[in-house]
Design a protein around this motif. Structure first.
Motif, PDB file in Angstrom:
ATOM      1  N   GLY A   1       0.766  -1.236   0.000  1.00 47.70           N
ATOM      2  CA  GLY A   1       0.000   0.000   0.000  1.00 47.70           C
ATOM      3  C   GLY A   1       0.792   1.277   0.000  1.00 47.70           C
ATOM      4  N   VAL A   2       2.127   1.187  -0.054  1.00 52.20           N
ATOM      5  CA  VAL A   2       2.978   2.373   0.048  1.00 52.20           C
ATOM      6  C   VAL A   2       4.010   2.434  -1.082  1.00 52.20           C
ATOM      7  CG1 VAL A   2       4.776   3.495   1.449  1.00 52.20           C
ATOM      8  CG2 VAL A   2       2.688   2.642   2.542  1.00 52.20           C
ATOM      9  N   HIS A   3       4.690   1.342  -1.336  1.00 51.53           N
ATOM     10  CA  HIS A   3       5.800   1.353  -2.291  1.00 51.53           C
ATOM     11  C   HIS A   3       5.332   1.039  -3.711  1.00 51.53           C
ATOM     12  CE1 HIS A   3       7.802   0.668   1.670  1.00 51.53           C
ATOM     13  NE2 HIS A   3       8.487   1.704   1.201  1.00 51.53           N
ATOM     14  N   PHE A   4       6.211   1.327  -4.678  1.00 47.90           N
ATOM     15  CA  PHE A   4       5.833   1.273  -6.082  1.00 47.90           C
ATOM     16  C   PHE A   4       6.379   0.016  -6.766  1.00 47.90           C
ATOM     17  CE2 PHE A   4       6.542   6.173  -5.963  1.00 47.90           C
ATOM     18  CZ  PHE A   4       5.425   6.328  -5.160  1.00 47.90           C
ATOM     19  N   GLU A   5       5.603  -0.551  -7.680  1.00 49.29           N
ATOM     20  CA  GLU A   5       6.086  -1.616  -8.546  1.00 49.29           C
ATOM     21  C   GLU A   5       7.063  -1.025  -9.570  1.00 49.29           C
ATOM     22  OE1 GLU A   5       5.536  -4.701  -8.083  1.00 49.29           O
ATOM     23  OE2 GLU A   5       3.747  -4.760  -6.785  1.00 49.29           O
ATOM     24  N   MET A   6       7.896  -1.896 -10.142  1.00 49.04           N
ATOM     25  CA  MET A   6       8.934  -1.415 -11.057  1.00 49.04           C
ATOM     26  C   MET A   6       8.362  -0.647 -12.237  1.00 49.04           C
ATOM     27  SD  MET A   6      11.790  -3.510 -13.270  1.00 49.04           S
ATOM     28  CE  MET A   6      12.447  -4.389 -11.852  1.00 49.04           C
ATOM     29  N   GLU A   7       7.287  -1.165 -12.815  1.00 47.44           N
ATOM     30  CA  GLU A   7       6.730  -0.475 -13.975  1.00 47.44           C
ATOM     31  C   GLU A   7       6.222   0.918 -13.616  1.00 47.44           C
ATOM     32  OE1 GLU A   7       3.577  -3.659 -12.770  1.00 47.44           O
ATOM     33  OE2 GLU A   7       5.770  -3.433 -12.776  1.00 47.44           O
ATOM     34  N   ASP A   8       5.791   1.085 -12.374  1.00 49.57           N
ATOM     35  CA  ASP A   8       5.334   2.405 -11.947  1.00 49.57           C
ATOM     36  C   ASP A   8       6.502   3.348 -11.687  1.00 49.57           C
ATOM     37  OD1 ASP A   8       2.545   2.030 -12.135  1.00 49.57           O
ATOM     38  OD2 ASP A   8       2.569   0.839 -10.320  1.00 49.57           O
ATOM     39  N   HIS A   9       7.641   2.813 -11.256  1.00 51.37           N
ATOM     40  CA  HIS A   9       8.843   3.649 -11.181  1.00 51.37           C
ATOM     41  C   HIS A   9       9.176   4.198 -12.570  1.00 51.37           C
ATOM     42  CE1 HIS A   9      10.814   3.673  -7.193  1.00 51.37           C
ATOM     43  NE2 HIS A   9      10.079   2.605  -6.979  1.00 51.37           N
ATOM     44  N   HIS A  10       9.053   3.360 -13.585  1.00 48.65           N
ATOM     45  CA  HIS A  10       9.353   3.813 -14.940  1.00 48.65           C
ATOM     46  C   HIS A  10       8.357   4.877 -15.394  1.00 48.65           C
ATOM     47  CE1 HIS A  10      12.637   1.145 -16.489  1.00 48.65           C
ATOM     48  NE2 HIS A  10      12.339   0.525 -15.356  1.00 48.65           N
ATOM     49  N   LYS A  11       7.080   4.670 -15.127  1.00 48.89           N
ATOM     50  CA  LYS A  11       6.079   5.677 -15.479  1.00 48.89           C
ATOM     51  C   LYS A  11       6.346   7.001 -14.772  1.00 48.89           C
ATOM     52  CE  LYS A  11       2.260   2.403 -16.207  1.00 48.89           C
ATOM     53  NZ  LYS A  11       0.963   1.937 -15.639  1.00 48.89           N
ATOM     54  N   LEU A  12       6.661   6.918 -13.485  1.00 49.42           N
ATOM     55  CA  LEU A  12       6.884   8.142 -12.716  1.00 49.42           C
ATOM     56  C   LEU A  12       8.151   8.854 -13.173  1.00 49.42           C
ATOM     57  CD1 LEU A  12       6.084  10.038 -10.456  1.00 49.42           C
ATOM     58  CD2 LEU A  12       7.285   8.533  -8.842  1.00 49.42           C
ATOM     59  N   GLY A  13       9.206   8.107 -13.420  1.00 47.71           N
ATOM     60  CA  GLY A  13      10.448   8.728 -13.882  1.00 47.71           C
ATOM     61  C   GLY A  13      10.261   9.504 -15.165  1.00 47.71           C
ATOM     62  N   LEU A  14       9.503   8.942 -16.087  1.00 46.86           N
ATOM     63  CA  LEU A  14       9.236   9.638 -17.351  1.00 46.86           C
ATOM     64  C   LEU A  14       8.377  10.873 -17.123  1.00 46.86           C
ATOM     65  CD1 LEU A  14       8.603   6.585 -19.709  1.00 46.86           C
ATOM     66  CD2 LEU A  14      10.665   8.008 -19.569  1.00 46.86           C
ATOM     67  N   ALA A  15       7.371  10.761 -16.246  1.00 45.95           N
ATOM     68  CA  ALA A  15       6.496  11.907 -15.968  1.00 45.95           C
ATOM     69  C   ALA A  15       7.264  13.048 -15.302  1.00 45.95           C
ATOM     70  CB  ALA A  15       5.331  11.471 -15.081  1.00 45.95           C
ATOM     71  N   ILE A  16       8.164  12.709 -14.396  1.00 46.80           N
ATOM     72  CA  ILE A  16       8.938  13.759 -13.728  1.00 46.80           C
ATOM     73  C   ILE A  16       9.936  14.381 -14.700  1.00 46.80           C
ATOM     74  CG2 ILE A  16      10.609  14.224 -11.892  1.00 46.80           C
ATOM     75  CD1 ILE A  16       9.053  12.401 -10.084  1.00 46.80           C
ATOM     76  N   ALA A  17      10.503  13.581 -15.595  1.00 42.59           N
ATOM     77  CA  ALA A  17      11.403  14.142 -16.607  1.00 42.59           C
ATOM     78  C   ALA A  17      10.672  15.164 -17.476  1.00 42.59           C
ATOM     79  CB  ALA A  17      11.983  13.022 -17.469  1.00 42.59           C
ATOM     80  N   VAL A  18       9.448  14.861 -17.858  1.00 43.88           N
ATOM     81  CA  VAL A  18       8.649  15.799 -18.644  1.00 43.88           C
ATOM     82  C   VAL A  18       8.399  17.085 -17.851  1.00 43.88           C
ATOM     83  CG1 VAL A  18       6.368  16.191 -19.646  1.00 43.88           C
ATOM     84  CG2 VAL A  18       7.561  14.031 -20.067  1.00 43.88           C
ATOM     85  N   ALA A  19       8.106  16.933 -16.553  1.00 41.25           N
ATOM     86  CA  ALA A  19       7.879  18.106 -15.710  1.00 41.25           C
ATOM     87  C   ALA A  19       9.146  18.961 -15.593  1.00 41.25           C
ATOM     88  CB  ALA A  19       7.407  17.683 -14.329  1.00 41.25           C
ATOM     89  N   VAL A  20      10.287  18.318 -15.480  1.00 42.98           N
ATOM     90  CA  VAL A  20      11.572  19.041 -15.399  1.00 42.98           C
ATOM     91  C   VAL A  20      11.847  19.784 -16.709  1.00 42.98           C
ATOM     92  CG1 VAL A  20      14.073  18.774 -15.210  1.00 42.98           C
ATOM     93  CG2 VAL A  20      12.566  17.542 -13.634  1.00 42.98           C
ATOM     94  N   GLN A  21      11.633  19.109 -17.819  1.00 41.86           N
ATOM     95  CA  GLN A  21      11.873  19.739 -19.118  1.00 41.86           C
ATOM     96  C   GLN A  21      10.979  20.951 -19.334  1.00 41.86           C
ATOM     97  OE1 GLN A  21      11.224  16.191 -21.410  1.00 41.86           O
ATOM     98  NE2 GLN A  21      13.399  15.744 -21.615  1.00 41.86           N
ATOM     99  N   ALA A  22       9.776  20.883 -18.788  1.00 37.79           N
ATOM    100  CA  ALA A  22       8.847  22.010 -18.914  1.00 37.79           C
ATOM    101  C   ALA A  22       9.294  23.224 -18.109  1.00 37.79           C
ATOM    102  CB  ALA A  22       7.448  21.577 -18.485  1.00 37.79           C
ATOM    103  N   MET A  23      10.152  23.003 -17.106  1.00 36.53           N
ATOM    104  CA  MET A  23      10.626  24.115 -16.287  1.00 36.53           C
ATOM    105  C   MET A  23      11.667  24.964 -17.011  1.00 36.53           C
ATOM    106  SD  MET A  23      10.934  22.132 -12.602  1.00 36.53           S
ATOM    107  CE  MET A  23      11.395  23.605 -11.657  1.00 36.53           C
TER     108      MET A  23
END
Length: 214
Positions: free
Chosen positions: A190-212
């Motif tokens: 209920g707290v930690h992330f599965e590997m595929e979700d780490h990949h999804k989140l990493g890509l989403a945060i990269a997009v957010a960083v690039q937008a900055m």
């Protein structure tokens, strides 16, 4: 010139795998935890610093896990150690939702704002300016598996954490990302992330960083 991005977080930035029980600990490889995925997406112009401690709170010494879990006292030293820091990605608050702290979402947001203040008032960015800051709200917890009792009562109140964090971001003029809009924690604990979700989140945060456009 290479830019430095400092990830300041807890077990979900450390890459801790979902826990089948309280005795088993595992960690994803660098390339599979979200900061590594983000760094790969951002490319060679970025230097990643991972400062992620399992159990880290925003500002609370933990009476069970140890006083060193408090994320506030060590933050200035970490910023100075890695200066100049172009960008800090701050994702804390999950551990503040543990039943032992008894904090409502509005107070967790007040606590994370103390960390925001330290970062935005520091001189550890390029040219002595403050680093840029991306505030990331962790997703709601599920109260499942071996962590269910530790996080008793957290599932309903964690649903409103993003709104409280968004208010902090607005007050400080920060870039903001709500992880709950991207992924959810594993039903295993209920707290930690599965590997595929780490990949999804990493890509989403990269997009957010690039937008900055740092």
């Amino acid at each position: 010139m290479e830019k430095t991005v400092l990830v300041y977080g807890d077990s979900n930035s450390h890459g801790t795998k979902p826990l089948p029980d309280l005795q088993t600990r595992g960690r994803y490889a660098r390339a599979d935890r979200w900061p590594g995925v983000m760094a790969t997406k951002l490319g060679p112009g970025w230097h990643l610093v991972e400062e992620a401690l399992p159990g880290r709170t925003t500002v609370h010494p933990d009476p069970v896990s140890g006083h060193h879990k408090n994320g506030l006292p060590v933050l200035p030293a970490i910023l100075e150690s890695h200066a100049p820091v172009d960008l800090v990605i701050l994702m804390l608050g999950t551990n503040d939702m543990k039943a032992r702290f008894g904090l409502p979402p509005v107070e967790i947001a007040i606590c994370v704002e103390q960390l925001v203040r330290v970062i935005r008032q520091s001189v550890t960015g390029p040219g002595g300016a403050p680093p840029a800051l991306l505030l990331v709200c962790p997703p709601p917890v599920l109260e499942a598996g071996c962590l269910a009792e530790i996080y008793a009562g957290a599932a309903p109140k964690s649903q409103s954490l993003a709104e409280a964090y968004a208010g902090v971001a607005e007050r400080w003029g920060l870039a903001f990302l709500d992880v709950g809009q991207v992924i959810a924690p594993s039903p295993v604990d209920g707290v930690h992330f599965e590997m595929e979700d780490h990949h999804k989140l990493g890509l989403a945060i990269a997009v957010a960083v690039q937008a900055m456009e740092i």
